[in-house]
Motif scaffolding. Structure first.
Motif, PDB file in Angstrom:
ATOM      1  N   UNK A 115      -6.902  11.919  -0.902  1.00 57.18           N
ATOM      2  CA  UNK A 115      -8.269  11.739  -0.396  1.00 57.18           C
ATOM      3  C   UNK A 115      -8.632  10.270  -0.184  1.00 57.18           C
ATOM      4  N   UNK A 116      -7.636   9.410   0.034  1.00 57.36           N
ATOM      5  CA  UNK A 116      -7.886   8.001   0.328  1.00 57.36           C
ATOM      6  C   UNK A 116      -7.086   7.601   1.564  1.00 57.36           C
ATOM      7  N   UNK A 117      -7.673   6.707   2.364  1.00 52.61           N
ATOM      8  CA  UNK A 117      -6.984   6.182   3.543  1.00 52.61           C
ATOM      9  C   UNK A 117      -6.194   4.942   3.131  1.00 52.61           C
ATOM     10  N   UNK A 118      -4.849   5.056   3.174  1.00 55.95           N
ATOM     11  CA  UNK A 118      -3.968   3.964   2.778  1.00 55.95           C
ATOM     12  C   UNK A 118      -3.157   3.507   3.977  1.00 55.95           C
ATOM     13  N   UNK A 119      -2.839   2.220   4.003  1.00 50.72           N
ATOM     14  CA  UNK A 119      -2.087   1.636   5.113  1.00 50.72           C
ATOM     15  C   UNK A 119      -0.599   1.651   4.797  1.00 50.72           C
ATOM     16  N   UNK A 124      -0.512   0.848   0.928  1.00 55.08           N
ATOM     17  CA  UNK A 124      -1.346  -0.212   0.353  1.00 55.08           C
ATOM     18  C   UNK A 124      -2.805   0.177   0.476  1.00 55.08           C
ATOM     19  N   UNK A 125      -3.505  -0.001  -0.645  1.00 56.80           N
ATOM     20  CA  UNK A 125      -4.949   0.204  -0.674  1.00 56.80           C
ATOM     21  C   UNK A 125      -5.604  -1.128  -0.355  1.00 56.80           C
ATOM     22  N   UNK A 126      -6.240  -1.234   0.832  1.00 63.38           N
ATOM     23  CA  UNK A 126      -6.789  -2.516   1.279  1.00 63.38           C
ATOM     24  C   UNK A 126      -7.912  -2.989   0.374  1.00 63.38           C
ATOM     25  N   UNK A 127      -8.712  -2.077  -0.164  1.00 63.98           N
ATOM     26  CA  UNK A 127      -9.842  -2.480  -0.992  1.00 63.98           C
ATOM     27  C   UNK A 127      -9.372  -2.974  -2.356  1.00 63.98           C
ATOM     28  N   UNK A 128      -8.430  -2.237  -2.949  1.00 70.21           N
ATOM     29  CA  UNK A 128      -7.958  -2.594  -4.278  1.00 70.21           C
ATOM     30  C   UNK A 128      -6.845  -3.627  -4.248  1.00 70.21           C
TER      31      UNK A 128
END
Length: 669
Positions: A13-17, A29-33
């Protein structure tokens, strides 16, 4: 879809690159974290989603777009194009407020509408939550959220509580339920504390809350619906024939002739969940624990393995519907022999007294059968056998002459003469013939090929297919096992044989056992006799591990027209009824007179009798005179007297008028 480094992937349920794609795993990669995560490609392919597709709803919306009218399709296309341009404007650095105003101006120009910039915000939220369908007027397509009820929650709670309380109660009207709701509200919150709307509004509210409850329908349907589980129904079938077997009893909707009385029998069957086969079925007048043991005996010993007396009795009974057609009779015999044998490894029962009795549980334990008890008041755990009972009613029971119907409101007013009804033995053999010849060879809707739904198997074919794929060595019980499972009665052996239920059974094999006492002291010297409830023609004497057959010694069993004569006799007895006179009072009158004899005479009666005997006009005095052929003994009966007047009177009056015997007197003149 192909995912390259730099694309977005939805994971947990998260948008990861996507940072790097390797042979076995991918780095996200989680851009926010600012954290990297390594995920196996197999897991990512199974549970990951491309971020460009917001949800599965977007894919399903492809079908929705194809079904839209042209005008609605134009609205969707315009909004999608303008929202894409809005994304480009925002990425180029345009402020949100002027970008939204440019978007709504373009939409108004292309569609001829007069939306303001707030509409763009709403459309973005609808597109993100509902997909393409959110861009339309959801009220027109029935997708809008229902308005919340404006009624007091306490009123709704009281209505639901009152409906739940009607599950086991008798069916009433809506007015009674409203009165119960008002009384409940007044008791719990006080008079006037809860605002009750108009009666019409309450009716509409009750109609919406009552859906599926059958509160004002039949009580039986309401109870059945309440017992249904709220979760997804299970589909337990068993991995092989015999692994899961169900057993249950139900009253049959017919009448049978039982010793001249019309009674309603019970039906008990075993049903294999895997193949829908019926290994055994019996009809009884009231189901006892010993009847369940008889059912196990008939299920575990195939028809071909049963004692010869059972087969001969069945042929004799089947003549009523087979007649003299030997071909039809042989076809029924072949169907009985061809029925697939199934050994029940586990039997699921309810909590009836006969099912948890010592006889049935001991028999199952001895035979290596496990018992499962269904939950109390949960018929859904045996739903298949409940459905089987309805099938038997629709395909077998309703064709019986004395069919009563499912309930009183479906029952006709026809009365059935007792002589037309089936006997219990006939119904038993008819049911077993129907199961073996019809049911076991009929394609079943639940036995469909999942890849070819039109292809269905019969229960016999299903069992045969299982045995072909997974061979099993099944050794049925023998005829001796069948006899050993039958109910046992203790009787003495007399010189004429055994007296059992007003029938006499005998055999040459009794030999020197006649008038002998059994060594079993617990039963007062009586001998164990095994009885088949459906075969009165033969019983078996148990001598340790040996069973000696004893035949019914009836002088009328082989008499010509015996069946017809006894049928007429039973019909005449039924017409007389139990209250018909038996002439026992007349028999009592005869016995009382014979035991007491004539009444003794009093002294006055003796004097009167003596006077009558000396009377010359007495009828007894005339017999000796008028009968010249009278014997000496008759003359001795006539009174003698030395009185001269008496002799003179006798000679003067040869005939004493006006008494009888005048024709003989006229002949002498």
């Amino acid at each position: 879809m192909i995912v390259h480094p730099g694309d977005l992937v939805r994971w947990n349920d998260e948008d990861l690159q996507v940072v790097a794609v390797r042979a076995t795993y991918t780095t996200l990669r989680n851009a926010e974290m600012g954290e990297d995560l390594e995920v196996l490609n197999a897991d990512l392919a199974e549970r990951g989603e491309p971020a460009t597709v917001r949800s599965t709803t977007d894919v399903l919306d492809l079908g929705v777009l194809d079904e839209l009218p042209p005008a609605d399709r134009k609205v969707v296309d315009v909004w999608l194009e303008e929202l894409d341009r809005l994304s480009d404007l925002l990425e180029a650095g345009t402020k949100k407020t002027p970008a939204y105003q440019v978007t709504v101006d373009n939409v108004n120009r292309r569609l001829g509408t007069d939306y303001n910039a707030i509409k763009v915000t709403r459309q973005l939220a609808a597109l993100d939550e509902f997909g393409v369908a959110g861009l339309l007027d959801r009220r027109r397509f029935g997708m809008a959220d229902r308005p919340r009820s404006t009624q007091d929650p306490r009123l709704i709670e009281a209505i639901v509580s009152a409906m739940d309380g009607q599950t086991r109660a008798s069916t009433g009207t809506a007015d009674r339920l409203i009165w119960m709701v008002e009384r409940d509200l007044e008791t719990r919150y006080g008079k006037g504390a809860v605002d009750v709307p108009s009666r019409a509004t309450v009716y509409r509210l009750m109609e919406r809350l009552e859906a599926g409850r059958h509160t004002f329908g039949t009580a039986r349907t309401r109870r059945t619906t309440a017992n249904q589980p709220s979760h997804v129904f299970g589909n337990r079938t068993g991995m092989r024939p015999g692994e899961q077997v169900l057993i249950d009893t139900t009253p049959m909707e017919i009448l049978v002739d039982c010793d001249g009385e019309q009674v309603r029998p019970d039906l008990t069957i075993l049903l294999d969940e895997c193949s829908r086969s019926v290994p055994g079925a019996i009809v009884t007048i009231g189901t006892r624990s010993i009847d369940l043991v008889v059912l196990l005996a008939r299920a575990l010993v195939p028809y071909a393995y049963r004692p010869e007396g059972v087969r001969a009795n069945r042929r004799n009974i089947a003549q009523a519907w087979v007649g003299d057609d030997d071909l039809i009779a042989q076809r029924f015999e072949d169907a009985r022999d061809a029925q697939q044998y199934i050994f029940p490894e586990t039997i699921t029962t309810d909590r009836g007294a006969s099912y948890v009795s010592r006889h049935f549980t001991d028999a199952c334990r001895t035979l290596g059968i496990s018992l499962n008890l269904a939950a109390a008041y949960t018929p859904t755990q045996k739903a298949k056998i409940e459905r089987m009972f309805r099938t038997i009613k629709n395909r077998f029971t309703q064709y019986v002459v004395s069919f009563l119907g499912e309930s009183a409101d479906m029952r006709g007013d026809e009365r059935f003469p007792t002589d037309r009804l089936l006997t219990l033995e006939q119904l038993q053999e008819l049911l077993e013939d129907w199961i073996a010849a019809i049911w076991q060879n009929r394609p079943h809707g639940s036995l469909r090929d999942p890849r070819h739904p039109k292809f269905k198997l019969s229960p016999n074919q299903m069992v045969s297919a299982y045995r072909q794929a997974v061979p099993e060595l099944l050794i049925p019980l023998t005829a001796d096992h069948y006899i050993a499972l039958l109910p046992k009665k203790w009787r003495g052996i007399h010189h004429y044989g055994v007296n059992l239920d007003l029938r006499r059974y005998d055999s040459e094999a009794l030999g020197n056992l006649r008038n002998k006492r059994s060594p079993d002291r617990r039963h007062a010297g009586q001998w164990p006799i095994h009885v088949d409830p459906y075969n009165p023609m033969i019983v078996w004497l148990q001598l340790e591990d040996e069973f000696i057959p004893l035949s019914w010694r009836s002088p009328y069993s082989n008499m010509p027209m015996a069946d017809e004569i006894w049928r007429i006799a039973r019909a005449q007895a039924a017409v007389r009824g139990e209250e018909a006179p038996t002439n026992d009072d007349l028999n009592e009158v005869l016995r009382r007179f014979m035991s007491t004899g004539n009444k003794s005479l009093t002294s006055r009666e003796r004097k009167r009798a003596k006077s009558n005997m000396t009377d010359p006009l007495g009828i007894t005095n005339q017999l000796a005179t008028l009968s010249p052929a009278s014997t000496d003994s008759e003359r001795e009966i006539a009174p003698t007297s030395s009185d001269d007047s008496t002799e003179e009177a006798a000679s003067s009056w040869p005939v004493a008028p006006p008494f009888g015997l005048t024709r003989q007197a006229e002949g002498t003149e």
